[in-house]
Scaffold this motif. Structure first.
Motif, PDB file in Angstrom:
ATOM      1  N   SER A 288       5.915  54.139  50.004  1.00 44.44           N
ATOM      2  CA  SER A 288       6.316  53.021  49.146  1.00 44.44           C
ATOM      3  C   SER A 288       7.745  53.135  48.617  1.00 44.44           C
ATOM      4  O   SER A 288       8.203  52.280  47.879  1.00 44.44           O
ATOM      5  N   SER A 289       8.452  54.191  48.987  1.00 50.61           N
ATOM      6  CA  SER A 289       9.836  54.403  48.537  1.00 50.61           C
ATOM      7  C   SER A 289       9.985  54.280  47.027  1.00 50.61           C
ATOM      8  O   SER A 289      10.882  53.615  46.533  1.00 50.61           O
ATOM      9  N   VAL A 290       9.074  54.928  46.295  1.00 49.63           N
ATOM     10  CA  VAL A 290       9.164  54.846  44.838  1.00 49.63           C
ATOM     11  C   VAL A 290      10.370  55.662  44.357  1.00 49.63           C
ATOM     12  O   VAL A 290      10.507  56.831  44.692  1.00 49.63           O
ATOM     13  N   VAL A 291      11.246  55.030  43.599  1.00 49.20           N
ATOM     14  CA  VAL A 291      12.440  55.681  43.081  1.00 49.20           C
ATOM     15  C   VAL A 291      12.264  56.049  41.614  1.00 49.20           C
ATOM     16  O   VAL A 291      12.768  57.060  41.147  1.00 49.20           O
ATOM     17  N   ARG A 292      11.542  55.190  40.893  1.00 44.74           N
ATOM     18  CA  ARG A 292      11.295  55.476  39.471  1.00 44.74           C
ATOM     19  C   ARG A 292       9.805  55.418  39.200  1.00 44.74           C
ATOM     20  O   ARG A 292       9.146  54.440  39.551  1.00 44.74           O
ATOM     21  N   LEU A 293       9.297  56.452  38.568  1.00 41.05           N
ATOM     22  CA  LEU A 293       7.891  56.457  38.203  1.00 41.05           C
ATOM     23  C   LEU A 293       7.791  56.749  36.716  1.00 41.05           C
ATOM     24  O   LEU A 293       8.279  57.773  36.234  1.00 41.05           O
ATOM     25  N   ASP A 294       7.185  55.834  35.992  1.00 44.88           N
ATOM     26  CA  ASP A 294       7.088  56.007  34.551  1.00 44.88           C
ATOM     27  C   ASP A 294       5.632  56.243  34.164  1.00 44.88           C
ATOM     28  O   ASP A 294       4.798  55.339  34.248  1.00 44.88           O
ATOM     29  N   LEU A 295       5.335  57.477  33.789  1.00 46.70           N
ATOM     30  CA  LEU A 295       3.970  57.847  33.394  1.00 46.70           C
ATOM     31  C   LEU A 295       3.924  58.223  31.912  1.00 46.70           C
ATOM     32  O   LEU A 295       3.056  58.982  31.476  1.00 46.70           O
ATOM     33  N   SER A 296       4.880  57.695  31.144  1.00 47.11           N
ATOM     34  CA  SER A 296       4.938  58.103  29.735  1.00 47.11           C
ATOM     35  C   SER A 296       3.771  57.526  28.951  1.00 47.11           C
ATOM     36  O   SER A 296       3.115  56.586  29.389  1.00 47.11           O
ATOM     37  N   HIS A 297       3.518  58.077  27.803  1.00 47.64           N
ATOM     38  CA  HIS A 297       2.442  57.644  26.910  1.00 47.64           C
ATOM     39  C   HIS A 297       1.063  57.748  27.557  1.00 47.64           C
ATOM     40  O   HIS A 297       0.446  56.747  27.899  1.00 47.64           O
ATOM     41  N   GLY A 298       0.625  58.983  27.761  1.00 52.30           N
ATOM     42  CA  GLY A 298      -0.704  59.198  28.314  1.00 52.30           C
ATOM     43  C   GLY A 298      -1.248  60.503  27.781  1.00 52.30           C
ATOM     44  O   GLY A 298      -0.825  60.966  26.713  1.00 52.30           O
ATOM     45  N   TYR A 299      -2.170  61.084  28.523  1.00 49.51           N
ATOM     46  CA  TYR A 299      -2.853  62.277  28.029  1.00 49.51           C
ATOM     47  C   TYR A 299      -2.775  63.448  28.995  1.00 49.51           C
ATOM     48  O   TYR A 299      -3.591  64.354  28.932  1.00 49.51           O
ATOM     49  N   ILE A 300      -1.798  63.412  29.888  1.00 52.99           N
ATOM     50  CA  ILE A 300      -1.710  64.491  30.874  1.00 52.99           C
ATOM     51  C   ILE A 300      -1.468  65.815  30.156  1.00 52.99           C
ATOM     52  O   ILE A 300      -0.542  65.944  29.364  1.00 52.99           O
ATOM     53  N   PHE A 301      -2.315  66.797  30.414  1.00 48.21           N
ATOM     54  CA  PHE A 301      -2.208  68.086  29.748  1.00 48.21           C
ATOM     55  C   PHE A 301      -1.582  69.114  30.676  1.00 48.21           C
ATOM     56  O   PHE A 301      -0.773  69.925  30.273  1.00 48.21           O
ATOM     57  N   SER A 302      -1.977  69.007  31.955  1.00 48.14           N
ATOM     58  CA  SER A 302      -1.496  69.996  32.904  1.00 48.14           C
ATOM     59  C   SER A 302      -0.839  69.281  34.074  1.00 48.14           C
ATOM     60  O   SER A 302      -1.399  68.327  34.618  1.00 48.14           O
ATOM     61  N   LEU A 303       0.365  69.731  34.428  1.00 46.90           N
ATOM     62  CA  LEU A 303       0.988  69.191  35.632  1.00 46.90           C
ATOM     63  C   LEU A 303       0.506  70.055  36.788  1.00 46.90           C
ATOM     64  O   LEU A 303       0.903  71.209  36.920  1.00 46.90           O
ATOM     65  N   ASN A 304      -0.368  69.500  37.585  1.00 42.72           N
ATOM     66  CA  ASN A 304      -1.023  70.277  38.636  1.00 42.72           C
ATOM     67  C   ASN A 304      -0.110  70.516  39.831  1.00 42.72           C
ATOM     68  O   ASN A 304       0.883  69.800  40.007  1.00 42.72           O
ATOM     69  N   PRO A 305      -0.457  71.509  40.660  1.00 38.71           N
ATOM     70  CA  PRO A 305       0.390  71.818  41.820  1.00 38.71           C
ATOM     71  C   PRO A 305       0.534  70.621  42.757  1.00 38.71           C
ATOM     72  O   PRO A 305      -0.421  69.873  42.957  1.00 38.71           O
ATOM     73  N   ARG A 306       1.705  70.455  43.269  1.00 37.99           N
ATOM     74  CA  ARG A 306       2.011  69.430  44.290  1.00 37.99           C
ATOM     75  C   ARG A 306       1.644  68.022  43.847  1.00 37.99           C
ATOM     76  O   ARG A 306       1.355  67.143  44.667  1.00 37.99           O
ATOM     77  N   LEU A 307       1.683  67.792  42.574  1.00 37.17           N
ATOM     78  CA  LEU A 307       1.279  66.515  42.015  1.00 37.17           C
ATOM     79  C   LEU A 307       2.068  65.354  42.611  1.00 37.17           C
ATOM     80  O   LEU A 307       1.541  64.277  42.858  1.00 37.17           O
ATOM     81  N   PHE A 308       3.375  65.595  42.827  1.00 42.93           N
ATOM     82  CA  PHE A 308       4.235  64.490  43.281  1.00 42.93           C
ATOM     83  C   PHE A 308       4.730  64.730  44.702  1.00 42.93           C
ATOM     84  O   PHE A 308       5.785  64.252  45.080  1.00 42.93           O
ATOM     85  N   LYS A 309       3.963  65.452  45.479  1.00 45.28           N
ATOM     86  CA  LYS A 309       4.485  65.976  46.742  1.00 45.28           C
ATOM     87  C   LYS A 309       4.959  64.908  47.718  1.00 45.28           C
ATOM     88  O   LYS A 309       5.843  65.154  48.519  1.00 45.28           O
ATOM     89  N   THR A 310       4.382  63.691  47.597  1.00 47.60           N
ATOM     90  CA  THR A 310       4.758  62.669  48.576  1.00 47.60           C
ATOM     91  C   THR A 310       5.954  61.831  48.133  1.00 47.60           C
ATOM     92  O   THR A 310       6.441  61.003  48.890  1.00 47.60           O
ATOM     93  N   LEU A 311       6.414  62.022  46.901  1.00 42.75           N
ATOM     94  CA  LEU A 311       7.436  61.122  46.360  1.00 42.75           C
ATOM     95  C   LEU A 311       8.844  61.648  46.667  1.00 42.75           C
ATOM     96  O   LEU A 311       9.609  61.984  45.780  1.00 42.75           O
TER      97      LEU A 311
END
Ligand SMILES: *[C@@H]1O[C@H](CO)[C@@H](O)[C@H](O)[C@H]1NC(C)=O
Ligand SMILES: *[C@@H]1O[C@H](CO)[C@@H](O)[C@H](O)[C@H]1NC(C)=O
Ligand SMILES: *[C@@H]1O[C@H](CO)[C@@H](O)[C@H](O)[C@H]1NC(C)=O
Ligand SMILES: *[C@@H]1O[C@H](CO)[C@@H](O)[C@H](O)[C@H]1NC(C)=O
Ligand SMILES: *[C@@H]1O[C@H](CO)[C@@H](O)[C@H](O)[C@H]1NC(C)=O
Ligand SMILES: *[C@@H]1O[C@H](CO)[C@@H](O)[C@H](O)[C@H]1NC(C)=O
Length: 858
Positions: A288-311
């Motif tokens: 999808s050629s995502v250039v900006r990803l905004d995930l602010s204001h949530g409850y993420i506690f742990s950034l897991n391994p390879r979370l964004f590997k495809t971006l």
């Protein structure tokens, strides 16, 4: 630069009035009819370009409502207080309309042909109009070939099933469906938009896919074959499962910017049952050629391994305002293009060497507002492109991990000292730390590329001699407000701290308790344009103390008594409000200058007030007449008094000669008698006292009555012959017309002892506190305890300790308390008298005497 300067120094240049036009009127081009109780469209000229008709009682718009207005481009007719019907071709007479705003109307009836004829319409606002799905399904917008932006937010649309005519809207770029209740959206519904490129598609807060089970096999990709610049699916309450299913479903559709703020992904703090996103959650976005990803204001506690590997193309990742506490190894794996990483406002406590592995392009990492207390040394070392690191508002105590960066934010941490500064930065932000020694300032000024140094709200106050003056030729802005530089400079050292700062343009020294400016402090600042000395305790500004290049000066909230206008010659802007002007003839040059100067005076004229004499307290300098102070008047009265003096002297002289020649013998006898008398009264051996007064009583004028009855009447010779002290106090002994400060100084230096009667009023009286400080400075120079402090009334230690000068005193010395019991007063007065009589040499002994009423503070 000039703008920046003004901004920095809080200059607000008032722009002219925004709206020259009053309500319910028309000026030939614009009709402004908000809140005008209109029930139908007013008849305006055919020259009208803008017509603002919101907030009226218009009930219906029909073909004939408007006269033909070829020029009309903007029509606002939102927020009517009555329900509105819009008839067939209602806007036909407005063929060139560009923007039509019908927002926030209760539209009871909207004819399917209502918007026909608007071939040039660019923007149609239909938010909050109570519209249903029909508005999309039934072709209301056909033929709007120029339409770019359609706002249908806040309606009652339940399904986005679009009429086929959307296909022909070739200009359409932006669609807003936020705040509707769209529970599901599938491939068939947006079919007319296929093949289009949209800049914005908003589905914010629509409860999309929430609480429904979607059969994605059937639903397929709602955005198939579309290019979206920004897709906003925020505030939809998406879990990890929904986000995962959605990103899989839209696989292949281009979305440069995906906004997913206010999601509910993540376990939050202290919960385990809800999933944090993992490597599958965003894997559907791989094409999808995502250039900006905004995930602010949530409850993420742990950034897991390879979370964004495809971006692979992601440049900006915003994770602010989550609950991130853990960054797993390889969490940022694959983010090869990422430039800005925002993890501000999370729960990080420490950072490890491996945390940012793989971010080979990252230039800016924002880690503000976490709780980071410790950072491993290599954490940022291998981020070759990193130039800005924001670590404000954490809990750092050391900075050894800082690599070579251009911009460093370290404000709001717990730094006490910076032993090994080895920066190459041009911007360093260190405000709100605990730096104390000016050695750190000298070291920072050695950073040769440095252009901006922000050190306000620290504790800079101590100075050891022998620093090398900085000589930094790049520094442009230096912010040192809210420190305690007075303490450093009153030692007599560190006066060279600004030496060689030849390019400095803006300097902040506000709130530093300064009561003097060290001579030559600014002598090297030949480029200085803005200076803030706001909120200090300066009483004078001597000519030549400010740099000749200075344009903006903020010297408000000081104790300036009678400033010399010559000091302000170079300025364009001056804030001199909230000083303590003494409105007597000395001030007339300044008042005249104020009235005619070209310097723009900032702040309200009502805040340039007299502090003294009491009769003029709080009166604006602008409303004071100095006519009586004209030089001619002064000269005239001077001549007259000289004449009187001369006449009197001459007469006396002649009389004396006459008497002496006539009664020579008698005079001699008198002289002898007088000599004898005097010698008896003053036996030899007593050294003449070099002080004019025995004691200077310093107290608030509000306490005068009390002091007079309780103390002066029992001690001062002028009140009773039985008293033996020559006392000095403001109400009687200060020279009228003399500068108040001069009077205080004179009283202090001409009295053997200074007795400060510290009451509630005293603590609120600036002059009293000033006098207290002066008295203390005499103690320092005499190396003796000439200052006696008597606490009157029930003042707590806390109340005393609040005031810096008094705090310094009570920590070191004893003080007296006025006795609570009347019986003890006589005894107290006796003790006080002994204190006054005590010569300084007896000081040591003095300290041994223990009075019942002496309180010792440790
Ligand atoms: C509109 O009507 C209200 C109530 O009758 C009145 O108070 C107000 O002044 C009117 N406004 C105008 C602009 O006439
Ligand atoms: C405006 O109306 C006047 C007559 O009322 C007419 O002469 C003029 O041509 C009109 N102008 C436009 C731009 O339609
Ligand atoms: C995700 O998609 C799968 C497969 O279609 C489905 O079984 C599951 O219920 C979906 N989950 C959600 C939350 O929509
Ligand atoms: C990071 O996000 C916060 C909160 O939205 C924002 O204030 C800050 O400016 C962002 N930082 C960057 C570098 O964009
Ligand atoms: C201020 O100046 C004007 C003339 O420029 C003069 O008329 C006025 O009296 C002056 N006011 C004061 C307070 O000096
Ligand atoms: C103020 O400016 C005017 C015109 O620019 C000039 O004539 C006048 O002398 C200036 N006044 C002062 C006090 O500098």
């Amino acid at each position: 630069m000039a703008d920046r300067l003004d901004l920095l120094l809080g200059v607000v240049l008032m722009a002219g009035p925004v709206f020259g036009i009053s309500s319910c009127s028309f000026d030939g081009h614009m009709g402004f009819f908000h809140f005008c109780n209109l029930t139908k469209i007013p008849q305006v000229l055919n020259t009208t370009e803008k017509l603002l008709l919101s907030f009226n009682y218009i009930r219906a718009i029909t073909t004939t409502s408007f006269p033909r207005l070829e020029q009309l481009q903007l029509l606002e007719i939102g927020g009517q207080f009555t329900p509105l019907t819009v008839d067939k071709e209602a806007f036909r007479n407005l063929p060139n309309l560009r923007i039509l705003d019908l927002g926030k109307n209760q539209i009871d009836f909207l004819h399917p042909d209502a918007f026909q004829g608007l071939f040039h319409l660019l923007e149609l606002r239909l938010f909050a109009c109570g519209l249903s799905d029909a508005v999309l399904r039934d072709g209301y917008f056909r033929n709007l070939i120029s339409l770019i932006h359609l706002d249908l937010s806040y309606n009652q649309i339940g399904s986005l099933y679009l009429h086929s005519s959307f296909q022909e809207l070739n200009s359409l770029k932006s669609l807003d469906f936020s705040f509707n209740q769209i529970s599901i959206l599938c491939e068939g519904e947006l079919k007319p938009l296929q093949g289009k490129m949209l800049s914005l598609f908003r589905l914010k807060a629509t409860n999309l896919y929430k609480g429904v089970s979607v059969d994605w096999e059937k639903c397929m990709n709602p955005f198939r074959n579309m290019w979206l610049e920004t897709l906003d699916v925020s505030e939809n309450g998406w879990t990890v499962a929904i986000t995962g299913n959605f990103s899989n479903a839209i696989r292949g559709s281009q979305t440069s910017s995906l906004i997913l703020t206010y999601h509910i992904m993540g376990s939050g703090f202290g919960f385990q049952n809800i999933k944090d996103p993992d490597e599958n959650t965003f894997s559907g976005l791989d094409r999808s050629s995502v250039v900006r990803l905004d995930l602010s204001h949530g409850y993420i506690f742990s950034l897991n391994p390879r979370l964004f590997k495809t971006l692979k193309e992601l440049k900006l990742l915003n994770l602010a305002y989550n609950k991130i506490n853990r960054i797993a190894d390889k969490a940022f794996y694959g983010l090869e293009s990422l430039q800005i990483l925002n993890i501000s406002c999370n729960l990080l406590g420490e950072l490890y060497n491996s945390n940012f592995d793989g971010l080979r392009s990252v230039a800016y990492i924002d880690l503000q507002k976490n709780h980071i207390g410790i950072i491993q040394d290599q954490t940022f070392r291998f981020l070759k492109e990193l130039h800005t690191l924001d670590l404000r508002d954490n809990a750092l105590k050391t900075i050894s991990f800082i690599p070579n960066l251009l911009t460093i934010f370290l404000g709001g941490n717990k730094l006490v000292t910076l032993p090994n500064v080895n920066f190459k930065a041009n911007y360093i932000h260190l405000s709100e730390n605990r730096l104390e020694n000016l050695a750190d300032l000298y070291r920072l000024l050695q950073v040769s590329q440095l252009q901006t140094l922000i050190l306000n709200q620290n504790r800079l106050s101590s100075c050891n001699p022998n620093h090398t003056p900085p000589g930094n030729h790049n520094l442009k802005h230096l912010l040192l407000g809210e420190n305690m530089l007075q303490l450093a400079w009153e030692t007599g050292f560190c006066w060279d701290v600004f030496k060689g700062l030849s390019h400095l343009q803006v300097l902040y020294l506000n709130n530093n308790y300064l009561n003097f400016l060290p001579p030559g402090l600014f002598s090297d600042l030949t480029a200085l344009r803005g200076l803030s000395l706001n909120s200090n305790r300066l009483t004078v500004l001597s000519p030549g103390s400010l740099p000749a290049s200075l344009e903006v000066l903020d010297i408000s909230r000081n104790h300036l008594l009678s400033p010399d206008p010559g000091v302000f010659a170079s300025l364009n802007f001056l804030d001199i409000t909230h000083n303590e002007f003494i409105c007597e003839c000395e001030l007339s040059t300044f008042i005249r200058w104020l009235n005619q100067t070209n310097v723009t005076l900032l702040g309200s004229p009502a805040d340039i007030n007299c502090m003294y004499p009491n009769s003029l307290l709080g009166v604006s300098l602008y409303s004071i007449s100095m006519e009586d102070c004209d030089e001619e008047e002064v000269l005239k009265s001077l001549k007259f008094s000289l004449f009187i003096l001369f006449t009197v002297t001459l007469t006396m002289f002649l009389m004396t000669i006459l008497i002496v020649t006539k009664f020579r013998g008698f005079c001699f006898i008198c002289y002898k008698a007088a000599q004898r008398l005097l010698c008896n009264d003053h036996p030899q051996g007593i050294e003449p006292d070099r002080y004019r007064y025995d004691a200077y009583f310093c107290f608030s004028s509000k306490d005068f009555e009390w002091v007079q009855n309780a103390l002066l009447k029992h001690l001062d010779t002028q009140y009773s012959d039985q008293n033996r002290f020559h006392l000095c106090f403001e109400e009687r002994d200060f020279l009228p017309g003399e500068n108040h400060i001069t009077n205080i100084q004179a009283a202090i230096w001409n009295s053997r002892k200074i007795i400060c009667l510290v009451s509630r009023h005293f603590l609120r009286d600036g002059w009293c506190l000033e006098a207290f400080s002066y008295a203390q400075s005499r103690c320092l120079s005499d190396l003796s305890s000439v200052l006696i402090m008597v606490v009157i009334g029930s003042l707590s230690q806390y109340q005393l300790m609040k005031h810096q000068s008094i705090r310094g005193f009570v920590q070191k010395q004893q003080y007296l308390r006025w006795p609570e019991d009347v019986q003890d007063v006589g005894w107290f007065l006796k003790k006080l008298s002994q204190h006054i009589l005590k010569k300084e040499k007896e000081k040591k002994e003095n300290n041994r005497i223990q009075l019942q009423t002496i309180a010792t503070i440790t």
